[in-house]
Design an enzyme around this catalytic site. Sequence first.
Site, short mmCIF file in Angstrom:
data_model
loop_
_atom_site.label_atom_id
_atom_site.label_comp_id
_atom_site.label_asym_id
_atom_site.label_seq_id
_atom_site.Cartn_x
_atom_site.Cartn_y
_atom_site.Cartn_z
N ASN A 1 12.71 17.15 28.52
CA ASN A 1 12.65 16.06 27.54
C ASN A 1 11.25 15.44 27.45
O ASN A 1 10.65 15.11 28.48
CB ASN A 1 13.62 14.95 27.96
N ILE A 2 10.80 15.27 26.22
CA ILE A 2 9.44 14.73 26.00
C ILE A 2 9.46 13.69 24.89
O ILE A 2 9.79 13.98 23.75
CB ILE A 2 8.49 15.90 25.61
N GLY B 1 8.89 7.12 30.75
CA GLY B 1 7.73 6.29 30.47
C GLY B 1 6.42 6.88 30.93
O GLY B 1 6.35 8.05 31.35
N ASP C 1 20.27 11.66 22.29
CA ASP C 1 19.68 11.42 23.61
C ASP C 1 20.28 10.14 24.21
O ASP C 1 20.33 9.10 23.54
CB ASP C 1 18.15 11.25 23.41
N HIS C 2 20.74 10.21 25.44
CA HIS C 2 21.26 9.03 26.17
C HIS C 2 22.35 8.27 25.42
O HIS C 2 22.27 7.04 25.29
CB HIS C 2 20.12 8.06 26.52
N HIS D 1 14.89 15.03 32.43
CA HIS D 1 14.42 13.89 31.63
C HIS D 1 13.12 13.38 32.24
O HIS D 1 12.74 13.76 33.34
CB HIS D 1 15.46 12.77 31.65
P1 13P Z 1 9.39 10.77 28.90
O1 13P Z 1 9.37 9.28 28.88
O2 13P Z 1 8.81 11.31 30.16
O3 13P Z 1 8.78 11.38 27.69
O4 13P Z 1 10.95 11.23 28.91
C1 13P Z 1 11.68 11.26 27.72
C2 13P Z 1 13.13 11.44 27.96
O5 13P Z 1 13.59 11.75 29.03
C3 13P Z 1 14.01 11.25 26.81
O6 13P Z 1 15.35 11.31 27.15
O1 G3H Z 2 14.63 8.29 27.37
C1 G3H Z 2 14.42 7.55 26.42
C2 G3H Z 2 13.62 8.01 25.27
O2 G3H Z 2 12.25 7.98 25.58
C3 G3H Z 2 13.97 7.24 24.05
O3 G3H Z 2 13.39 5.98 24.05
O4 G3H Z 2 15.31 4.47 23.53
O5 G3H Z 2 12.93 3.76 23.12
O6 G3H Z 2 13.99 5.49 21.67
P1 G3H Z 2 13.94 4.85 23.03
ZN ZN Z 3 15.82 10.56 29.10
#
Ligand code: 13P
Ligand code: G3H
Ligand code: ZN
Length: 309
Positions: free
Chosen positions: A254-255, A181, A82-83, A211
């Site tokens: 995404n959750i 968030g 992710d990211h 996301h």
């Molecule tokens: P939320 O903060 O809405 O759960 O989104 C998570 C997300 O996009 C992870 O990449």
């Molecule tokens: O989009 C981000 C995700 O919620 C992951 O969060 O970088 O704190 O693990 P994190």
């Molecule tokens: Zn995200």
Amino acid sequence: MPLVTSKEMFKKAYEGQYAVGAFNVNNMEIIQGIVDAAKEENAPLILQVSAGARKYAKHVYLMKLVEAAVEDTGLPICLHLDHGEDFEICKSCIDGGFTSVMIDGSKYPFEENIALTKRVVEYAHEKGVVVEAELGKLAGVEDNINVSAKDATYTDPDQAVEFVERTGVDSLAIAIGTSHGAYKFKGKPQLDFERLEKITRLLPGFPLVLHGASTVLPEFVELCNKYGGNVAGAQGVPEDMLLRAGKLGVCKINIDTDLRLAMTASIRKHLSENPGDFDPRKYLAPAREAIKNMVKHKMRNVLNCSGKM
Ligand code: 13P
Ligand code: G3H
Ligand code: ZN
């Protein structure tokens, strides 16, 4: 059953007009709660790992835990970065066994985002790994936002077409008003469905990603607030909006925040009601159960992916 890519999942989701949940994982209990839900719901599943999760738990622990989940449940799980912020982290995850990576070049100008994404796509595809990219920036939508500022942040549909064609990317995260968030909207929740429909029209059959799609369930907000926490004013994306997005080409939702809230609410409640407990299993078992039930609810009522494995 080995780990799988999201290719087939997305094809089925697109055709079936539903979305696959991509859940962020950081430890064993979170993984177990999610995979047990997917097993009971017979649902497709993406587990995703952020750079922060890799730093917290280490790549090898998360990898082995997910492999254990596959062995335990027999589910065809997709393991996704992710990211990913640069080529190096994507390469490290591809070489380290992930079946999908996200290269997030959304903070760069268009041409730089394209060049970076293309580089990752070339490396990943050679190894049979799929790639998600992002165009447009996710942010909290401010009250009284003016149109040009809004357009500067949200994904431009024509640019999305050019981006997909020039990068060869497998899926694209778009910005239409969600944000990361627990505090997503000031005032009434709003997503730009007109924009989403336009992107889907211009990219028929292509999987889009949303996301920042936690719904911030009121029951967990209430529990957190009741048992010593403070997440007052938290507000997520309404369920019906996500269901609608799933019918309009959004194949991955995404959750993360909802997992955090479910887990924390459960632990807060348990420790408040059982102040003498100090065995982590006593509060982590109900937290794992809370995650499982929350994920099952999502699969049935928000993603519409129950029974679609
Ligand atoms: P939320 O903060 O809405 O759960 O989104 C998570 C997300 O996009 C992870 O990449
Ligand atoms: O989009 C981000 C995700 O919620 C992951 O969060 O970088 O704190 O693990 P994190
Ligand atoms: Zn995200």
